[in-house]
Design an enzyme around this catalytic site. Sequence first.
Site, PDB file in Angstrom:
ATOM      1  CB  CYS A  23     -16.376  24.844 -15.092  1.00 59.53           C
ATOM      2  SG  CYS A  23     -17.787  25.440 -14.160  1.00 59.53           S
ATOM      3  CG  HIS A  52     -19.979  24.053 -18.649  1.00 61.81           C
ATOM      4  ND1 HIS A  52     -19.723  22.695 -18.605  1.00 61.81           N
ATOM      5  CD2 HIS A  52     -19.679  24.524 -17.411  1.00 61.81           C
ATOM      6  CE1 HIS A  52     -19.277  22.380 -17.401  1.00 61.81           C
ATOM      7  NE2 HIS A  52     -19.241  23.468 -16.646  1.00 61.81           N
ATOM      8  CD  GLU A  53     -19.964  28.052 -16.063  1.00 63.92           C
ATOM      9  OE1 GLU A  53     -20.571  27.886 -14.984  1.00 63.92           O
ATOM     10  OE2 GLU A  53     -18.843  27.544 -16.286  1.00 63.92           O
ATOM     11  CG  HIS A 106     -22.914  24.537 -13.632  1.00 63.56           C
ATOM     12  ND1 HIS A 106     -22.791  23.244 -13.156  1.00 63.56           N
ATOM     13  CD2 HIS A 106     -21.694  24.863 -14.143  1.00 63.56           C
ATOM     14  CE1 HIS A 106     -21.544  22.813 -13.374  1.00 63.56           C
ATOM     15  NE2 HIS A 106     -20.863  23.779 -13.988  1.00 63.56           N
ATOM     16  CG  HIS A 129     -18.468  19.815 -13.516  1.00 66.13           C
ATOM     17  ND1 HIS A 129     -17.481  20.382 -12.768  1.00 66.13           N
ATOM     18  CD2 HIS A 129     -18.988  20.801 -14.289  1.00 66.13           C
ATOM     19  CE1 HIS A 129     -17.407  21.676 -13.064  1.00 66.13           C
ATOM     20  NE2 HIS A 129     -18.310  21.947 -13.981  1.00 66.13           N
TER      21      HIS A 129
HETATM   22 ZN   LIG Z   1     -19.038  23.699 -14.652  1.00 63.78          ZN
END
Ligand SMILES: [Zn+2]
Length: 314
Positions: free
Chosen positions: A117, A267-268, A271, A277
């Site tokens: 990422c 995952h994104e 965020h 992370h």
């Molecule tokens: Zn990431």
Amino acid sequence: MGLKNYPTLGLQAFLVLVVMFMLPPLLFSKPNGHHFEFLQNLQGSHKGQKLDGVGKLKRYLEKFGYLHYNDHSTHANDEEFDDQLESAVKTYQLKYGLNETGHLCPRTTEMMMMPRCGVPDIINGTTRMKRHKHGPLSFHTVSHFVLFQGNRKWPYSINQAHLIYKFESSVPVIHIRLLRPAIVQAFAKWEYVIPFKFVEARRGQVANITIGFHRRNHGDPVGFDGPGGTLAHAFPPTIGMFHYDADEKWSTNPKPNEMDLETIAIHEIGHVLGLQHSAVPEAIMYGLFSPGEKKRRLHKDDVLGIRTLYGLHR
Ligand SMILES: [Zn+2]
Ligand SMILES: *[C@@H]1O[C@H](CO)[C@@H](O)[C@H](O)[C@H]1NC(C)=O
Ligand SMILES: *[C@@H]1O[C@H](CO)[C@@H](O)[C@H](O)[C@H]1NC(C)=O
Ligand SMILES: *[C@@H]1O[C@H](CO)[C@@H](O)[C@H](O)[C@H]1NC(C)=O
Ligand SMILES: [Zn+2]
């Protein structure tokens, strides 16, 4: 050119053919594709050396938050493996549970070359490190999720219980009919543990979150790097941007050289919602991914992290 040259030419042509047939498997067998390839040549390097590629290693560690040269640093822009670089390598090794040798041992190089990422591992000095029970520092903390500085999150109220998303790409990569279900699935994983519902924008409606494919520099502070290297990035609340690198091979059902759209979306979105992370390799918020990897669920570390921000809802 005499006749006697023909056998040599034949041999050259044969070698060219052999090389052409060997090349693609060689490229695909590397874990990273192309962009982090310079690291291969640095394997074994350590403090005190001056080597081509060390400058790139400095840019790499700066990009992901491990290294900060100031204006007075003598080696900020050269190829010398200095003290600051050694200490940055150790911090990286600590974050990823490697032995803190400060040099590029094979395992460290291998980790650094993994597709990852684009969001830095350390932002404004906030991260949490993983320590081994039997590591050189002989104490350990619980491996953990990380929040953005100031615990940035989306405001929630009964009247504001929906986050609206829309698709907007500057490069066409995946048809919306394939992308949409992957994104819906990814949001569903988070919906299960936080109070928000995610709804796609109607035509012309203002959205909170924008999702799309972009290439290289695309108008935000961090551009993409072509095939391999960084795969995607997103921004903390309440910026609401999640971008895929258009130059990767994307799929809803990845082959060993493709990246899984849904895995990276989960995952994104993490965020976008406020998680940074994690040092837990099984967590969706771990920053490294293997090609072909399908990781389509939240780990308890992810759930703990998101509940720290939004409370216990389900
Ligand atoms: Zn990431
Ligand atoms: C760390 O070093 C020890 C002792 O040299 C070795 O047994 C272990 O495999 C190393 N761990 C990693 C992750 O490289
Ligand atoms: C990092 O710090 C700067 C300056 O204090 C701030 O503007 C920025 O929003 C911070 N970034 C994050 C992700 O917290
Ligand atoms: C989402 O966007 C709408 C439209 O701009 C805005 O009214 C709303 O407050 C946003 N929701 C949150 C939780 O920020
Ligand atoms: Zn972007």
